[in-house]
Design a protein around this motif. Sequence first.
Motif, mmCIF file in Angstrom:
data_model
loop_
_atom_site.group_PDB
_atom_site.id
_atom_site.type_symbol
_atom_site.label_atom_id
_atom_site.label_comp_id
_atom_site.label_asym_id
_atom_site.label_seq_id
_atom_site.Cartn_x
_atom_site.Cartn_y
_atom_site.Cartn_z
ATOM 1 N N CYS A 17 0.817 -1.219 0.000
ATOM 2 C CA CYS A 17 0.000 0.000 0.000
ATOM 3 C C CYS A 17 0.854 1.275 0.000
ATOM 4 O O CYS A 17 0.404 2.318 0.470
ATOM 5 N N LYS A 18 2.066 1.206 -0.510
ATOM 6 C CA LYS A 18 2.966 2.356 -0.502
ATOM 7 C C LYS A 18 3.025 2.985 -1.895
ATOM 8 O O LYS A 18 3.633 2.445 -2.814
ATOM 9 N N LYS A 19 2.382 4.137 -2.013
ATOM 10 C CA LYS A 19 2.290 4.836 -3.291
ATOM 11 C C LYS A 19 3.670 5.215 -3.828
ATOM 12 O O LYS A 19 3.943 5.066 -5.018
ATOM 13 N N VAL A 51 -4.088 -8.608 -2.958
ATOM 14 C CA VAL A 51 -4.769 -7.816 -1.932
ATOM 15 C C VAL A 51 -6.206 -8.314 -1.767
ATOM 16 O O VAL A 51 -6.705 -8.449 -0.642
ATOM 17 N N HIS A 64 -7.033 -0.902 3.954
ATOM 18 C CA HIS A 64 -5.845 -1.393 3.267
ATOM 19 C C HIS A 64 -6.121 -1.567 1.778
ATOM 20 O O HIS A 64 -5.281 -1.234 0.930
ATOM 21 N N MET A 67 -6.171 1.846 0.153
ATOM 22 C CA MET A 67 -4.818 2.401 0.003
ATOM 23 C C MET A 67 -4.063 1.697 -1.118
ATOM 24 O O MET A 67 -3.355 2.339 -1.898
ATOM 25 N N ALA A 68 -4.226 0.373 -1.232
ATOM 26 C CA ALA A 68 -3.582 -0.374 -2.307
ATOM 27 C C ALA A 68 -4.132 0.060 -3.670
ATOM 28 O O ALA A 68 -3.384 0.212 -4.637
#
Length: 100
Positions: A17-19, A51, A64, A67-68
């Motif tokens: 989930c880290k852009k 996910v 989550h 965000m993903a």
Amino acid sequence: MSKEEMLKELSDAVISCKKDAVIAAVEKARSEGIPPAEIIEKGLAAGMNEVGILFERGKLFLPHVMMAAGAMEAGVNLLEADLPKDSVSKKLGVIVNGTV
């Protein structure tokens, strides 16, 4: 780094989930000459599929997943300019869904 490792890095970045990690991985894959459609299908979409599986199993929760999805969207937005315009705009049909 091999092509499979780069696609795995893309998938893992979406799962985490880290852009910023997704954007960096997309730029890296683009610089190595991986086609945009392959980056999306075998990297970003594969991560979102994982996910979804984790969400079904109760390992991830809706925030989550959102965000993903946002991270994947950021990666796809980088690739939109590289995708062929004619393949995206063709309408295949209409789907109608209903329940009783």
